[in-house]
Structure formats: C-alpha cells, structure tokens
Design an enzyme around this catalytic site. Structure first.
Site, PDB file in Angstrom:
ATOM      1  N   SER A 278       0.855  -1.189   0.000  1.00 17.05           N
ATOM      2  CA  SER A 278       0.000   0.000   0.000  1.00 17.05           C
ATOM      3  C   SER A 278       0.891   1.240   0.000  1.00 17.05           C
ATOM      4  O   SER A 278       1.931   1.266   0.664  1.00 17.05           O
ATOM      5  CB  SER A 278      -0.872   0.005   1.258  1.00 17.05           C
ATOM      6  OG  SER A 278      -1.454   1.277   1.444  1.00 17.05           O
TER       7      SER A 278
ATOM      8  N   TYR B 197      -2.277  -0.987  10.455  1.00 16.39           N
ATOM      9  CA  TYR B 197      -2.391  -1.358   9.043  1.00 16.39           C
ATOM     10  C   TYR B 197      -1.148  -0.925   8.255  1.00 16.39           C
ATOM     11  O   TYR B 197      -0.566  -1.713   7.499  1.00 16.39           O
ATOM     12  CB  TYR B 197      -3.651  -0.709   8.452  1.00 16.39           C
ATOM     13  CG  TYR B 197      -3.798  -0.931   6.966  1.00 16.39           C
ATOM     14  CD1 TYR B 197      -4.210  -2.165   6.469  1.00 16.39           C
ATOM     15  CD2 TYR B 197      -3.519   0.086   6.051  1.00 16.39           C
ATOM     16  CE1 TYR B 197      -4.344  -2.378   5.103  1.00 16.39           C
ATOM     17  CE2 TYR B 197      -3.648  -0.116   4.693  1.00 16.39           C
ATOM     18  CZ  TYR B 197      -4.065  -1.346   4.218  1.00 16.39           C
ATOM     19  OH  TYR B 197      -4.184  -1.553   2.866  1.00 16.39           O
TER      20      TYR B 197
END
Ligand SMILES: NC(=O)c1ccc[n+]([C@@H]2O[C@H](COP(=O)([O-])OP(=O)(O)OC[C@H]3O[C@@H](n4cnc5c(N)ncnc54)[C@H](O)[C@@H]3O)[C@@H](O)[C@H]2O)c1
Length: 264
Positions: A151, A164
C-alpha cells in the site's frame, strides 16, 4: 481475451470481493486459470470467471493465518489445474466482514492489542504462510511469480491507521527478502502498492470513521486529479504476473496516479 497468461495457473487470495476480484477477472481475461482463495465465500467471483471463460476457476476456502489451510489451497490448485505459476497475496485485514472487523481507524493509543496482533497475523504472517505453501510447487517448476499487495500508505502515513500501515511496511520488507531467497529458483517476488482506492471496503472504512478529508486530499495530490478505482490496478497485476516482467524482482511498484513519488 488475449493470451499473456495462457496456460498459467494463478491463486488470488482475498478474491471473493473488492480489488482481489478485479485481479482475478483481469488475469483470467489473459487466459489464466484462477483459484479464488478467501475466508469469505468465493462462489460469486467463480461464477463471474466461469462465465467469462468456461471451466477456468474454482474457489477454495482459505484462512491465511492457518498454515494447514494455505497448504491445502496450494494442493487443491495443483490437483485441479496441474500446476501453479502465480500467487497474488491480496488477502488482508482491511475492509470489515464476518471474518474480522477490518482496519478500524484509531489513534495509536487506542488500537487494542488483539487488533494489532490480528492485523500482523493476517497481513504479514498470512503473506509468509501463503508463500511457504506455494514455494515447493514453484521451485519444482523452476519458475513462479509472487505479487504481494502492499500500500502507498507506507509513504503517505495517514493518521489513525498505524497497525495497518506498519503491516504493509512488513509486506514491503518481506518482498525484498523473498526476492533474494527465491530468485535462484526462478521465482520472482514483487510488490504492487495501490494508492487509496475506491473499493467498497475503503468507502465503508471512511464512512465508519466519519473521515471526509482523506479521499479529497488524495485526489488533490494526484497528478491525474482522479479517484482511483480497483480497475486501475489490474494492468500492473497482469504485467507482474506475465513473462513481460521476467527480469523484474524485488520491486515495489506504486500504482496511485502520481500521488507519491517516494521510493519505499
Ligand atoms: N482499497 C484501498 O484503498 C487499498 C489501498 C492500498 C492497498 N489495499 C490492499 O488491497 C487489498 C484488497 O483491498 P480491498 O479494498 O479489496 O479490501 P477487502 O477488505 O474487500 O479485501 C480483502 C479480502 O481479504 C479477505 N480476507 C481477510 N482476512 C482473510 C483471511 N484470514 N484469510 C483469507 N482471506 C482473508 C477478505 O475476505 C476480503 O475478500 C488488501 O491487501 C488491501 O490492504 C487497498
């Protein structure tokens, strides 16, 4: 359909919905047989794939945290299709579902220890487990493609998602380490880093946390000035799965419309 992936067999983890479903459809359009491996029911995705390309897909139940489950996934793939060429490690604790409550946005002081541990288990250990499960088959073939979904949040560092973002930093580091270890066996390991993408999971995440600033901020930072959709990621997933990228390994490929220029 063209034939960039004709004769290839791909596992896409987390393909029951969202971006993973789009990777599965895209690879299948290029001729790959697809194993939809998810903790959720993958039958809708399989129906779409088999409509697109008859007898080209199966679903297998998967919990990436459980090594026996990942081994069963790899074995069922080879039993069904005779080989195993591509693994897209897309499953993650991101959107909420019956399986977990997703990447709730919370200050670093408020993230609970069980949430932290589950995030690392699914997002980091899960990638390791799935890679260990496919490795013997790819090693025997002397060829394989592993694409770990990371990401661009590791560059943007958005607030309230520490667990995350740290997990995706782990995926990035693992990609480089595995590229070194598996390269001698002809196995290429790369990472695809999406920007903030309008999947149902990310829309729900922002709604639940009443965050109405992140999405417009990302569009404002984008060179293209557009919202990112799941479909924007598919071309790069096909490229990294195909022989076009056979001399590319250990790389983090950022696909975000030019929000980030940082090298990770
Ligand atoms: N949407 C975004 O903005 C964005 C941005 C960057 C990266 N990503 C990454 O892209 C991937 C897909 O994201 P998405 O937006 O489609 O989210 P999503 O939550 O819809 O997809 C995650 C999938 O993983 C599956 N999964 C969760 N736990 C599992 C487990 N233990 N075992 C097997 N499967 C499990 C879920 O069932 C789901 O199908 C994720 O890796 C996410 O981190 C998303």
């Amino acid at each position: 359909m063209s034939d960039l992936l004709n004769g290839k067999v791909a596992i896409v983890t987390g393909a029951a919905r969202g971006i993973g479903q789009q990777y599965a459809l895209g690879l299948n359009r290029e001729g790959a047989k697809i194993v939809v491996a998810d903790i959720l029911d993958g039958s809708d995705t399989v129906a779409m794939l088999n409509e697109q390309n008859p007898d080209s897909a199966i679903a297998v139940p998967l919990d990436v945290v459980n090594m026996a489950s990942t081994e069963a996934m790899a074995k069922q793939t080879v039993d069904a299709f005779g080989r195993l060429d591509i693994l897209i490690n897309n499953a993650a604790m991101f959107g909420k579902s019956s399986a977990n409550k997703g990447a709730e946005m919370n200050s670093f002081m408020e993230i609970s220890e069980p949430d932290w541990d589950q995030m690392m288990d699914i997002n980091v250990k899960g990638v390791w487990n799935c890679t260990k499960a496919v490795y013997p088959y790819m090693k025997d073939q002397g060829y394989g493609k592993i694409i770990n979904i990371s990401s661009t949040s590791i560059a943007l560092a958005p607030p309230d998602l520490l667990h995350y973002v740290v997990s995706k930093g782990g995926v990035t580091a693992m990609t480089r380490c595995l590229a070194r270890e598996l390269g001698p066996h002809g196995i290429r390991v790369n990472s695809l880093a999406p920007g903030f993408t309008h999947s149902q999971a990310s829309i729900d995440l922002l709604e639940d946390s009443q965050n109405d600033t992140l999405a417009p901020m990302v569009v404002a930072m984008s060179c293209l000035g557009q919202e990112q959709t799941p479909q924007t990621l598919v071309g790069t997933a096909i490229y990294l799965s195909s022989e076009l990228s056979d001399f590319v390994t250990g790389q983090i490929v950022c696909v975000d419309g030019g929000v980030n220029f940082t090298s990770f």
